[in-house]
Design a protein around this motif. Structure first.
Motif, PDB file in Angstrom:
ATOM      1  N   ASP A 348     -73.232 -85.792 -33.106  1.00 30.94           N
ATOM      2  CA  ASP A 348     -72.411 -84.636 -33.023  1.00 30.94           C
ATOM      3  C   ASP A 348     -72.450 -84.012 -34.510  1.00 30.94           C
ATOM      4  OD1 ASP A 348     -70.551 -83.051 -31.948  1.00 30.94           O
ATOM      5  OD2 ASP A 348     -69.050 -83.686 -33.465  1.00 30.94           O
ATOM      6  N   LEU A 349     -72.286 -84.774 -35.362  1.00 29.22           N
ATOM      7  CA  LEU A 349     -72.256 -84.175 -36.924  1.00 29.22           C
ATOM      8  C   LEU A 349     -73.682 -83.780 -37.130  1.00 29.22           C
ATOM      9  CD1 LEU A 349     -70.225 -87.034 -38.824  1.00 29.22           C
ATOM     10  CD2 LEU A 349     -69.385 -84.292 -38.554  1.00 29.22           C
ATOM     11  N   ALA A 350     -74.649 -84.361 -36.930  1.00 26.17           N
ATOM     12  CA  ALA A 350     -76.175 -83.814 -36.960  1.00 26.17           C
ATOM     13  C   ALA A 350     -76.262 -82.450 -36.235  1.00 26.17           C
ATOM     14  CB  ALA A 350     -77.170 -84.956 -36.483  1.00 26.17           C
ATOM     15  N   ALA A 351     -75.649 -82.434 -35.161  1.00 29.26           N
ATOM     16  CA  ALA A 351     -76.165 -81.305 -34.505  1.00 29.26           C
ATOM     17  C   ALA A 351     -75.186 -80.197 -34.959  1.00 29.26           C
ATOM     18  CB  ALA A 351     -75.753 -81.248 -33.088  1.00 29.26           C
ATOM     19  N   ARG A 352     -73.938 -80.399 -35.429  1.00 33.59           N
ATOM     20  CA  ARG A 352     -73.116 -79.404 -36.010  1.00 33.59           C
ATOM     21  C   ARG A 352     -73.497 -79.027 -37.407  1.00 33.59           C
ATOM     22  NH1 ARG A 352     -67.393 -81.828 -35.642  1.00 33.59           N
ATOM     23  NH2 ARG A 352     -66.787 -79.837 -36.567  1.00 33.59           N
ATOM     24  N   ALA A 353     -73.987 -79.871 -38.095  1.00 33.30           N
ATOM     25  CA  ALA A 353     -74.668 -79.635 -39.392  1.00 33.30           C
ATOM     26  C   ALA A 353     -75.966 -78.782 -39.368  1.00 33.30           C
ATOM     27  CB  ALA A 353     -74.967 -80.738 -40.327  1.00 33.30           C
ATOM     28  N   SER A 354     -76.672 -79.161 -38.293  1.00 34.93           N
ATOM     29  CA  SER A 354     -77.920 -78.462 -38.195  1.00 34.93           C
ATOM     30  C   SER A 354     -77.550 -76.641 -37.901  1.00 34.93           C
ATOM     31  CB  SER A 354     -78.853 -78.999 -37.204  1.00 34.93           C
ATOM     32  OG  SER A 354     -80.047 -78.347 -36.986  1.00 34.93           O
ATOM     33  N   ARG A 355     -76.674 -76.559 -37.076  1.00 34.45           N
ATOM     34  CA  ARG A 355     -76.295 -75.282 -36.440  1.00 34.45           C
ATOM     35  C   ARG A 355     -75.659 -74.694 -37.840  1.00 34.45           C
ATOM     36  NH1 ARG A 355     -74.321 -77.788 -31.988  1.00 34.45           N
ATOM     37  NH2 ARG A 355     -72.126 -77.887 -32.824  1.00 34.45           N
ATOM     38  N   LEU A 356     -74.971 -75.256 -38.548  1.00 34.02           N
ATOM     39  CA  LEU A 356     -74.192 -74.635 -39.743  1.00 34.02           C
ATOM     40  C   LEU A 356     -75.192 -74.517 -40.852  1.00 34.02           C
ATOM     41  CD1 LEU A 356     -71.510 -73.943 -41.076  1.00 34.02           C
ATOM     42  CD2 LEU A 356     -71.387 -76.439 -42.091  1.00 34.02           C
ATOM     43  N   GLY A 358     -78.380 -73.727 -40.418  1.00 38.11           N
ATOM     44  CA  GLY A 358     -78.907 -72.181 -39.879  1.00 38.11           C
ATOM     45  C   GLY A 358     -78.050 -71.107 -40.176  1.00 38.11           C
ATOM     46  N   GLU A 359     -76.840 -71.175 -39.920  1.00 40.78           N
ATOM     47  CA  GLU A 359     -75.925 -69.893 -40.351  1.00 40.78           C
ATOM     48  C   GLU A 359     -75.826 -69.728 -41.771  1.00 40.78           C
ATOM     49  OE1 GLU A 359     -71.926 -70.450 -38.870  1.00 40.78           O
ATOM     50  OE2 GLU A 359     -72.313 -71.432 -37.187  1.00 40.78           O
ATOM     51  N   VAL A 360     -75.854 -70.828 -42.589  1.00 37.51           N
ATOM     52  CA  VAL A 360     -75.786 -70.505 -44.011  1.00 37.51           C
ATOM     53  C   VAL A 360     -77.304 -69.895 -44.331  1.00 37.51           C
ATOM     54  CG1 VAL A 360     -75.821 -71.841 -46.118  1.00 37.51           C
ATOM     55  CG2 VAL A 360     -74.241 -72.287 -44.513  1.00 37.51           C
ATOM     56  N   ALA A 361     -78.229 -70.414 -43.569  1.00 37.22           N
ATOM     57  CA  ALA A 361     -79.776 -69.807 -43.954  1.00 37.22           C
ATOM     58  C   ALA A 361     -79.712 -68.178 -43.704  1.00 37.22           C
ATOM     59  CB  ALA A 361     -80.796 -70.670 -43.255  1.00 37.22           C
ATOM     60  N   THR A 362     -78.960 -67.917 -42.608  1.00 32.29           N
ATOM     61  CA  THR A 362     -79.070 -66.680 -42.040  1.00 32.29           C
ATOM     62  C   THR A 362     -78.357 -65.578 -43.195  1.00 32.29           C
ATOM     63  OG1 THR A 362     -79.367 -67.340 -40.096  1.00 32.29           O
ATOM     64  CG2 THR A 362     -78.409 -65.114 -40.253  1.00 32.29           C
ATOM     65  N   GLU A 502     -68.698 -65.463 -50.001  1.00 29.61           N
ATOM     66  CA  GLU A 502     -67.911 -66.187 -49.464  1.00 29.61           C
ATOM     67  C   GLU A 502     -68.002 -66.687 -48.400  1.00 29.61           C
ATOM     68  OE1 GLU A 502     -63.990 -67.808 -49.185  1.00 29.61           O
ATOM     69  OE2 GLU A 502     -64.883 -66.961 -50.921  1.00 29.61           O
ATOM     70  N   LYS A 503     -68.479 -65.993 -47.504  1.00 34.03           N
ATOM     71  CA  LYS A 503     -68.910 -66.426 -46.065  1.00 34.03           C
ATOM     72  C   LYS A 503     -69.791 -67.632 -46.209  1.00 34.03           C
ATOM     73  CE  LYS A 503     -69.119 -62.103 -43.459  1.00 34.03           C
ATOM     74  NZ  LYS A 503     -69.968 -60.947 -42.927  1.00 34.03           N
ATOM     75  N   VAL A 504     -70.691 -67.733 -47.212  1.00 34.53           N
ATOM     76  CA  VAL A 504     -71.636 -68.848 -47.634  1.00 34.53           C
ATOM     77  C   VAL A 504     -71.062 -70.134 -48.057  1.00 34.53           C
ATOM     78  CG1 VAL A 504     -73.396 -69.676 -49.047  1.00 34.53           C
ATOM     79  CG2 VAL A 504     -73.914 -67.733 -47.983  1.00 34.53           C
ATOM     80  N   ALA A 505     -69.737 -69.513 -48.900  1.00 35.75           N
ATOM     81  CA  ALA A 505     -69.020 -70.870 -49.634  1.00 35.75           C
ATOM     82  C   ALA A 505     -68.089 -71.400 -48.472  1.00 35.75           C
ATOM     83  CB  ALA A 505     -68.153 -69.900 -50.422  1.00 35.75           C
ATOM     84  N   VAL A 506     -67.542 -70.598 -47.592  1.00 38.99           N
ATOM     85  CA  VAL A 506     -66.746 -71.083 -46.476  1.00 38.99           C
ATOM     86  C   VAL A 506     -67.558 -72.254 -45.581  1.00 38.99           C
ATOM     87  CG1 VAL A 506     -65.709 -70.805 -44.295  1.00 38.99           C
ATOM     88  CG2 VAL A 506     -65.126 -69.311 -46.419  1.00 38.99           C
ATOM     89  N   ARG A 507     -68.935 -71.608 -45.162  1.00 31.55           N
ATOM     90  CA  ARG A 507     -69.642 -72.354 -44.356  1.00 31.55           C
ATOM     91  C   ARG A 507     -70.082 -73.777 -45.167  1.00 31.55           C
ATOM     92  NH1 ARG A 507     -68.162 -68.933 -41.846  1.00 31.55           N
ATOM     93  NH2 ARG A 507     -69.097 -67.867 -39.953  1.00 31.55           N
ATOM     94  N   THR A 508     -70.370 -73.450 -46.565  1.00 36.66           N
ATOM     95  CA  THR A 508     -70.808 -74.795 -47.391  1.00 36.66           C
ATOM     96  C   THR A 508     -69.814 -75.931 -47.388  1.00 36.66           C
ATOM     97  OG1 THR A 508     -72.331 -73.170 -48.589  1.00 36.66           O
ATOM     98  CG2 THR A 508     -72.020 -75.312 -49.293  1.00 36.66           C
ATOM     99  N   ARG A 509     -68.753 -75.267 -47.673  1.00 37.15           N
ATOM    100  CA  ARG A 509     -67.701 -76.367 -47.509  1.00 37.15           C
ATOM    101  C   ARG A 509     -67.418 -77.177 -46.491  1.00 37.15           C
ATOM    102  NH1 ARG A 509     -64.867 -71.915 -50.358  1.00 37.15           N
ATOM    103  NH2 ARG A 509     -64.616 -72.330 -52.415  1.00 37.15           N
ATOM    104  N   GLU A 510     -67.649 -76.405 -45.425  1.00 35.14           N
ATOM    105  CA  GLU A 510     -67.658 -77.214 -43.974  1.00 35.14           C
ATOM    106  C   GLU A 510     -68.715 -78.013 -43.831  1.00 35.14           C
ATOM    107  OE1 GLU A 510     -67.712 -74.564 -40.291  1.00 35.14           O
ATOM    108  OE2 GLU A 510     -66.614 -73.233 -41.448  1.00 35.14           O
ATOM    109  N   GLY A 511     -70.002 -77.674 -44.600  1.00 36.24           N
ATOM    110  CA  GLY A 511     -71.094 -78.572 -44.417  1.00 36.24           C
ATOM    111  C   GLY A 511     -70.997 -79.682 -45.555  1.00 36.24           C
ATOM    112  N   ILE A 512     -70.226 -79.577 -46.600  1.00 29.80           N
ATOM    113  CA  ILE A 512     -69.708 -80.930 -47.357  1.00 29.80           C
ATOM    114  C   ILE A 512     -68.651 -81.583 -46.639  1.00 29.80           C
ATOM    115  CG2 ILE A 512     -68.711 -81.440 -49.578  1.00 29.80           C
ATOM    116  CD1 ILE A 512     -69.858 -78.918 -50.661  1.00 29.80           C
ATOM    117  N   ALA A 513     -67.763 -81.305 -45.844  1.00 31.09           N
ATOM    118  CA  ALA A 513     -67.050 -82.045 -45.094  1.00 31.09           C
ATOM    119  C   ALA A 513     -67.702 -82.799 -44.138  1.00 31.09           C
ATOM    120  CB  ALA A 513     -65.852 -81.047 -44.329  1.00 31.09           C
ATOM    121  N   PHE A 514     -68.805 -82.168 -43.600  1.00 30.67           N
ATOM    122  CA  PHE A 514     -69.513 -82.821 -42.499  1.00 30.67           C
ATOM    123  C   PHE A 514     -70.311 -83.954 -43.004  1.00 30.67           C
ATOM    124  CE2 PHE A 514     -70.274 -78.885 -39.510  1.00 30.67           C
ATOM    125  CZ  PHE A 514     -69.008 -79.171 -39.162  1.00 30.67           C
TER     126      PHE A 514
END
Length: 557
Positions: A348-356, A358-362, A502-514
């Protein structure tokens, strides 16, 4: 333990995006780290400003304005600033392009440069300063440690000037008693050594010191005592370079000594004026080979290493390995519940991190497109300002030349008028006494004619000077309009960039939590499975000797 390895900041994440990997430099204003974006493989240089400035609210605002102003100076020979801001704890940071190269100070330590090399490096610095000064930015602390020599497109000695916009912070009166002198004494202009504000011509003086240092192999003024050195900068005449290096071309010596004039008015009018002289000098020197890898030159340091931890694309591979281990170790389907839940969580974490990711890359691509558009506009406006400022420089030099000629001719005219008045008086007296001496009247006529001619020439020069002054004022008006346009655009762009970051930072913090959760799950699964002989080969595949531990989670700042 070294200072680098004991640095508590290493491994921390700044602004939710940049993980500090190693310390690469430090100075009076702060420490510079090599950092890497936590989700996309971008390496940057990140400068943390001195923590003791946190409480100086006005200083923080001032520094941010200065750094943003410097960032508007888009030039090939000035280091790019990608990001400026404050952490949640109020710590100031700057994110800059990561440079692979050699400091000018390191190269100078190896001995004097060939004149053609010194002039080439100086001309690049001059071009960068011309653009900066045109846009109202003064460096204030140019020195060999602030100049990086890189290789770009196969061209060696490609100059990058560092720390633009920061040096002024060091002399803010709130940091020290009034009248204190700040800067690097060896490169400090006389006016700075007197405690006065640095201006564009102060940067030109520093260029003179650098030109002397590159060409001669030593500084023009040296003393172990700071006060003595400052006094030398204020009053001691510069040593004649040709006495220390007899083969120095006279034109190079002339430029050097003019840059080192104590009176700013006697230096070059501006960086454009200096650049014209440097280009003329370059044309008189032998051409230079720009190929990389000349003999005897200091090799550049290697590029940054690859990331130490795997990216999220590897998480699915790890989850798959854990699934195979559990299936093999518990082939009868009797795996403990916590193991099954751990494997499911890893997937689950691998899938969510992969989607995240992709969002960060976008979001990052959008930011990069915005930054690219901003750089393009800054460069376009900068070039227009540079062209206008170059014309203004020539116009002002013509005004100064006309003024010098006017002063000379005005003196001649006053002398001629006195002589004409005296000759006319003599002619009038001769006429009254009926002394008809032809020579007296001829002298009077010639003197009056000469005075009249000089008067006409003075009027013509005054008109020429006035016309060039009008041209210079009009050019200045156009320059100011473009500068204001750049400020307005930069402010609007900064708002858009801040929102995107800020959008990137929010997503990145989620990624660090993952990442932290994934590391914990990996630790749990490894602890359960590492002693199972039937999965030893898979465990070795999971943890090879070169990477024998799971992803580390780090503190976020």
């Amino acid at each position: 333990m070294t200072a680098k390895s004991s640095d508590k900041n290493l491994g921390k994440v700044i602004a939710g995006r940049y993980r500090l990997e190693t310390r690469i430099g430090e100075g009076g204003m702060g420490v510079v780290y090599r950092a890497r974006h936590v989700l996309i493989d971008r390496v940057v240089a990140l400068k943390l400003i001195r923590p003791d400035l946190r409480g100086e609210t006005h200083l923080r605002a001032w520094m941010l304005r200065e750094a943003r102003a410097a960032n508007r100076v888009d030039h090939a020979h000035i280091v790019d600033i990608h990001d400026i801001g404050e952490t949640d704890e109020g710590e100031l940071y700057l994110v800059m392009e990561y440079l692979v190269g050699i400091s000018l100070s390191s190269e100078i330590a190896r001995g004097p440069f060939p004149v053609v090399r010194a002039v080439d490096i100086l001309e690049q610095m001059c071009a960068a300063l011309a653009r900066a000064h045109d846009l109202g930015v003064v460096h204030r602390d140019l020195k060999s440690d602030n100049i990086m020599l890189t290789v770009k497109g196969g061209r060696k000695d490609s100059v990058k000037i560092l720390d633009f916009g920061l040096a002024g912070l060091a002399r803010d009166p709130r940091l020290a008693p009034k009248g204190a002198v700040f800067g690097t004494p060896e490169y400090m202009s006389p006016e700075q050594a007197r405690g006065e504000e640095a201006g564009p011509k102060s940067d030109l003086y520093a260029l003179g010191v650098l030109f002397f240092e590159m060409s001669i192999g030593q500084l023009p003024f040296k003393s172990p005592d700071r006060d003595t050195l400052l006094e030398m900068q204020r009053n001691a005449p510069a040593p004649r370079p040709s006495k220390l290096r007899p083969d120095l071309p006279p034109a190079a010596e002339s430029i050097m000594l003019r840059l080192l004039e104590k009176d700013p008015r006697k230096r070059f009018l501006d960086a454009h004026h200096l650049q014209e002289q440097l280009k003329a000098l370059q044309r008189s020197l032998p051409s230079r080979n720009w190929d990389v890898g000349g003999q005897g030159e200091t090799p550049a340091p290697p590029p940054p290493p690859p990331p130490q931890s795997e990216g999220v694309t590897e998480w699915a591979n790890r989850a798959a390995l854990f699934s195979r281990m559990v299936a093999r170790a518990y082939h009868q389907g009797n795996a403990p519940r916590e193991l099954e839940e751990g494997v499911a969580k890893a997937w689950d974490l691998a899938a969510r991190a992969s989607r995240l990711e992709g969002e960060v890359a976008t979001h990052t691509r959008k930011l990069e497109a915005l930054e690219k558009r901003g750089r393009g506009l800054r460069a376009e406006i900068g070039r227009k300002v540079e062209e206008l400022a170059h014309e203004e420089s020539r116009a002002l030099r013509e005004v100064a030349k006309h003024q010098e000629e006017l002063e000379r001719m005005a003196t001649e005219m006053r002398t001629a008028e006195r002589e004409a008045a005296a000759a006319k008086h003599a002619a009038d007296a001769a006429e009254k006494t009926r002394t008809f001496n032809r020579a007296i009247f001829e002298r009077a006529g010639a003197a009056i004619a000469r005075a009249t001619l000089l008067h006409e020439q003075v009027e013509k020069l005054q008109q020429l000077r006035a016309s060039r002054e009008v041209v210079a004022r009009d050019l200045r008006r156009q320059i100011e309009e473009l500068r204001n346009q750049l400020v307005r655009y930069a402010e609007a762009l900064e708002e858009d960039l801040a929102a995107g970051r800020e959008k990137v930072a929010v997503r990145t913090r989620e990624g660090i939590a993952f990442e932290r959760s994934f590391s914990e799950v990996c630790g749990l699964l490894i602890a359960h499975l590492k002693n199972k002989p039937e999965v030893r080969d898979l465990m070795n595949e999971l943890m090879p000797p070169s990477a024998d531990r799971p992803t580390r989670s780090q503190d976020v700042r």
